[in-house]
Design a protein around this motif. Structure first.
Motif, PDB file in Angstrom:
ATOM      1  N   ARG A  14      39.799  33.219  49.497  1.00 13.50           N
ATOM      2  CA  ARG A  14      38.822  33.017  48.432  1.00 13.50           C
ATOM      3  C   ARG A  14      38.310  31.581  48.397  1.00 13.50           C
ATOM      4  NH1 ARG A  14      43.157  35.254  45.386  1.00 13.50           N
ATOM      5  NH2 ARG A  14      43.206  33.324  44.158  1.00 13.50           N
ATOM      6  N   GLY A  15      38.592  30.800  49.426  1.00 13.36           N
ATOM      7  CA  GLY A  15      38.148  29.417  49.436  1.00 13.36           C
ATOM      8  C   GLY A  15      38.770  28.637  48.296  1.00 13.36           C
ATOM      9  N   SER A  16      37.925  27.984  47.500  1.00 14.17           N
ATOM     10  CA  SER A  16      38.408  27.140  46.409  1.00 14.17           C
ATOM     11  C   SER A  16      38.745  27.911  45.139  1.00 14.17           C
ATOM     12  CB  SER A  16      37.350  26.066  46.083  1.00 14.17           C
ATOM     13  OG  SER A  16      36.128  26.682  45.704  1.00 14.17           O
ATOM     14  N   TYR A  17      38.536  29.238  45.130  1.00 19.67           N
ATOM     15  CA  TYR A  17      38.829  30.053  43.942  1.00 19.67           C
ATOM     16  C   TYR A  17      40.314  30.441  43.995  1.00 19.67           C
ATOM     17  CZ  TYR A  17      33.861  30.141  43.004  1.00 19.67           C
ATOM     18  OH  TYR A  17      32.570  29.761  42.714  1.00 19.67           O
ATOM     19  N   THR A  18      41.151  29.471  43.740  1.00 22.45           N
ATOM     20  CA  THR A  18      42.587  29.597  43.997  1.00 22.45           C
ATOM     21  C   THR A  18      43.368  30.238  42.860  1.00 22.45           C
ATOM     22  OG1 THR A  18      42.861  27.326  43.188  1.00 22.45           O
ATOM     23  CG2 THR A  18      42.607  27.629  45.575  1.00 22.45           C
ATOM     24  N   GLU A  19      42.814  30.324  41.665  1.00 20.51           N
ATOM     25  CA  GLU A  19      43.518  30.937  40.530  1.00 20.51           C
ATOM     26  C   GLU A  19      43.206  32.426  40.473  1.00 20.51           C
ATOM     27  OE1 GLU A  19      43.609  29.355  36.568  1.00 20.51           O
ATOM     28  OE2 GLU A  19      43.212  27.336  37.289  1.00 20.51           O
ATOM     29  N   PHE A  20      44.247  33.236  40.446  1.00 27.58           N
ATOM     30  CA  PHE A  20      44.050  34.672  40.245  1.00 27.58           C
ATOM     31  C   PHE A  20      44.313  34.981  38.778  1.00 27.58           C
ATOM     32  CE2 PHE A  20      45.109  39.143  40.194  1.00 27.58           C
ATOM     33  CZ  PHE A  20      44.075  39.672  40.952  1.00 27.58           C
ATOM     34  N   CYS A  21      43.305  35.541  38.096  1.00 26.00           N
ATOM     35  CA  CYS A  21      43.374  35.720  36.644  1.00 26.00           C
ATOM     36  C   CYS A  21      43.857  37.104  36.216  1.00 26.00           C
ATOM     37  CB  CYS A  21      42.006  35.460  36.022  1.00 26.00           C
ATOM     38  SG  CYS A  21      41.334  33.816  36.370  1.00 26.00           S
ATOM     39  N   GLY A  22      43.721  38.110  37.078  1.00 21.32           N
ATOM     40  CA  GLY A  22      44.218  39.429  36.702  1.00 21.32           C
ATOM     41  C   GLY A  22      43.247  40.551  37.001  1.00 21.32           C
ATOM     42  N   TYR A  23      43.692  41.767  36.653  1.00 21.35           N
ATOM     43  CA  TYR A  23      42.929  42.996  36.882  1.00 21.35           C
ATOM     44  C   TYR A  23      42.456  43.566  35.546  1.00 21.35           C
ATOM     45  CZ  TYR A  23      45.050  42.872  41.532  1.00 21.35           C
ATOM     46  OH  TYR A  23      45.459  42.498  42.784  1.00 21.35           O
ATOM     47  N   PHE A  24      41.316  44.281  35.602  1.00 18.17           N
ATOM     48  CA  PHE A  24      40.695  44.825  34.401  1.00 18.17           C
ATOM     49  C   PHE A  24      40.041  46.157  34.732  1.00 18.17           C
ATOM     50  CE2 PHE A  24      40.775  40.277  34.173  1.00 18.17           C
ATOM     51  CZ  PHE A  24      41.096  39.975  32.865  1.00 18.17           C
ATOM     52  N   TYR A  25      39.779  46.933  33.673  1.00 17.15           N
ATOM     53  CA  TYR A  25      38.987  48.148  33.799  1.00 17.15           C
ATOM     54  C   TYR A  25      37.639  47.919  33.121  1.00 17.15           C
ATOM     55  CZ  TYR A  25      43.769  49.866  34.339  1.00 17.15           C
ATOM     56  OH  TYR A  25      45.074  50.023  34.717  1.00 17.15           O
ATOM     57  N   ALA A  26      36.594  48.475  33.706  1.00 14.86           N
ATOM     58  CA  ALA A  26      35.269  48.458  33.095  1.00 14.86           C
ATOM     59  C   ALA A  26      34.926  49.896  32.718  1.00 14.86           C
ATOM     60  CB  ALA A  26      34.236  47.882  34.057  1.00 14.86           C
ATOM     61  N   PRO A  27      35.212  50.311  31.482  1.00 17.04           N
ATOM     62  CA  PRO A  27      34.912  51.700  31.079  1.00 17.04           C
ATOM     63  C   PRO A  27      33.414  51.900  30.858  1.00 17.04           C
ATOM     64  CG  PRO A  27      35.762  50.437  29.218  1.00 17.04           C
ATOM     65  CD  PRO A  27      35.847  49.538  30.419  1.00 17.04           C
ATOM     66  N   ASN A  28      33.031  53.160  30.712  1.00 15.10           N
ATOM     67  CA  ASN A  28      31.632  53.489  30.556  1.00 15.10           C
ATOM     68  C   ASN A  28      30.996  52.852  29.324  1.00 15.10           C
ATOM     69  OD1 ASN A  28      29.256  55.070  31.346  1.00 15.10           O
ATOM     70  ND2 ASN A  28      29.633  56.247  29.490  1.00 15.10           N
ATOM     71  N   SER A  29      31.795  52.610  28.283  1.00 12.48           N
ATOM     72  CA  SER A  29      31.263  52.020  27.052  1.00 12.48           C
ATOM     73  C   SER A  29      31.040  50.512  27.164  1.00 12.48           C
ATOM     74  CB  SER A  29      32.207  52.292  25.883  1.00 12.48           C
ATOM     75  OG  SER A  29      33.480  51.722  26.132  1.00 12.48           O
ATOM     76  N   MET A  30      31.502  49.894  28.251  1.00 12.27           N
ATOM     77  CA  MET A  30      31.344  48.447  28.410  1.00 12.27           C
ATOM     78  C   MET A  30      29.862  48.109  28.583  1.00 12.27           C
ATOM     79  SD  MET A  30      33.217  45.961  31.151  1.00 12.27           S
ATOM     80  CE  MET A  30      33.034  44.188  31.059  1.00 12.27           C
ATOM     81  N   ARG A  31      29.438  47.018  27.972  1.00 16.57           N
ATOM     82  CA  ARG A  31      28.065  46.545  28.073  1.00 16.57           C
ATOM     83  C   ARG A  31      28.037  45.093  28.535  1.00 16.57           C
ATOM     84  NH1 ARG A  31      27.566  50.959  28.435  1.00 16.57           N
ATOM     85  NH2 ARG A  31      26.470  52.506  27.152  1.00 16.57           N
ATOM     86  N   VAL A  32      27.103  44.757  29.388  1.00 18.94           N
ATOM     87  CA  VAL A  32      26.940  43.365  29.820  1.00 18.94           C
ATOM     88  C   VAL A  32      25.470  42.994  29.725  1.00 18.94           C
ATOM     89  CG1 VAL A  32      28.906  43.584  31.412  1.00 18.94           C
ATOM     90  CG2 VAL A  32      26.583  43.852  32.285  1.00 18.94           C
ATOM     91  N   GLU A  33      25.227  41.713  29.615  1.00 16.51           N
ATOM     92  CA  GLU A  33      23.835  41.232  29.592  1.00 16.51           C
ATOM     93  C   GLU A  33      23.784  39.795  30.087  1.00 16.51           C
ATOM     94  OE1 GLU A  33      22.996  39.604  25.172  1.00 16.51           O
ATOM     95  OE2 GLU A  33      23.185  41.788  25.284  1.00 16.51           O
TER      96      GLU A  33
END
Length: 325
Positions: free
Chosen positions: A306-325
């Motif tokens: 991952r190059g310089s992205y050395t911190e792993f923050c975790g796993y998540f689910y994106a359910p159908n009700s999730m909204r982004v903008e």
């Protein structure tokens, strides 16, 4: 008037700086005397971290006056005089430390410190240096969790009971959480009409909004710092769920995502699991890919290059009700 942009971020917008007057003239003269430094920006060759510096004209006529392209790409690794290109790019990077004229996205202003400039110069020097893939070391913890009648694929299992064609089960400390996975389809993201307008968060949530979405915006949160906890909590405000917090069937499709972070650039990056068992991602405005920085298939975002992205923050689910903008 000119604007220089450092192409090095994924989740946040790339930092830019305006040039005018004598400063712009000095830069243009140096570029016109060193045409061998002009490289090619290739969005089809994505990677995490530094990808080059772009100089653009904001008014017509100036490029013609100096006989140079309207958009100049430096330190992309493919110019005739890459040493000089990196020298000019380093000047532009270190010239941003004052923060003068930096563009911002909403209230997001990158704190351009000397340490950040040092990191970006280091990334530029290390663009073609790969890192080992440690995925193999993550397999052992799954050995005792296999369920008879199922087929193991990284991080989830295909279940033998009747189900929809996309449904799988994700393993977390003995908990089987149903998720959906789709076949890898980079063309959906990489056509010219969409590739620049969507980023890693769009890709991970499988929502092509054209807004270069940010965690928290849909949930009414605007981040000013970007720690793992803060970005994670912002995604939860948008409707994401933490690993192991299973989503109900009415939330189909339930995508499986991973979050990582660059602690020096204070930037973040998201991945999404695909039906083939590997992970896809989209570094900023670059093309979607299933490869890491060493051009290996991402079988595990926790341990790939991952190059310089050395911190792993975790796993998540994106359910159908999730909204982004």
């Amino acid at each position: 008037m000119l604007v220089s942009t450092i192409d090095a971020y994924s989740g946040r917008e790339n930092p830019s700086r305006m040039f005018d007057g004598a400063e712009a003239t000095t830069l243009l003269r140096e570029l016109s005397r060193n045409r061998g430094v002009f490289g090619t920006h290739d969005p089809a060759a994505p990677r995490l971290g530094f990808r080059g510096v772009t100089v653009e004209f904001l008014a017509d006529g100036m490029a013609r006056k100096y006989g140079v392209p309207h958009e100049i790409h430096l330190a992309t690794g493919n110019s005739q005089n890459e040493g000089k290109a990196q020298e000019i790019a380093e000047k532009l990077i270190r010239g941003m430390v004052s923060q003068k004229g930096l563009r911002r996205q909403r209230n997001d202003l990158i704190d351009f410190t000397p340490a950040l400039a040092d990191r970006l110069v280091q990334e530029m020097d290390m663009m073609n240096v790969g890192q080992p893939d440690l995925t193999v070391h993550d397999i052992s913890w799954l050995e005792g969790l296999r369920v008879p009648g199922t087929e193991y694929i990284w991080g989830h299992q295909t279940h033998s009971a009747p189900r929809g064609p996309d449904e799988h089960w994700h393993i977390h400390k003995g908990i089987l959480c149903p998720i959906e996975v789709r076949e890898y389809d980079p063309d959906h993201w990489n056509d010219p009409a969409h590739v620049f307008r969507n980023n890693c968060y769009n890709y991970a949530t499988n929502l092509r909004t054209g807004t270069r979405a940010q965690a928290g915006w849909a949930g009414g949160v605007e981040l000013h710092t970007f720690s793992c906890d803060e970005v994670s909590n912002a995604a939860l405000k948008d409707g994401a769920k933490k690993r192991g917090d299973c989503c109900k069937d009415e939330e189909k499709p339930r995508w499986f995502m991973a979050l990582v972070r660059d602690p020096v650039k204070d930037d973040f990056h998201w991945y999404r699991l695909h039906a083939e068992g590997f992970w896809g991602h989209k570094p900023g405005r670059m093309s979607a890919t299933n490869l890491d920085n060493s051009k290996r298939i991402v079988h595990n975002p926790e341990f790939c290059d991952r190059g310089s992205y050395t911190e792993f923050c975790g796993y998540f689910y994106a359910p159908n009700s999730m909204r982004v903008e």
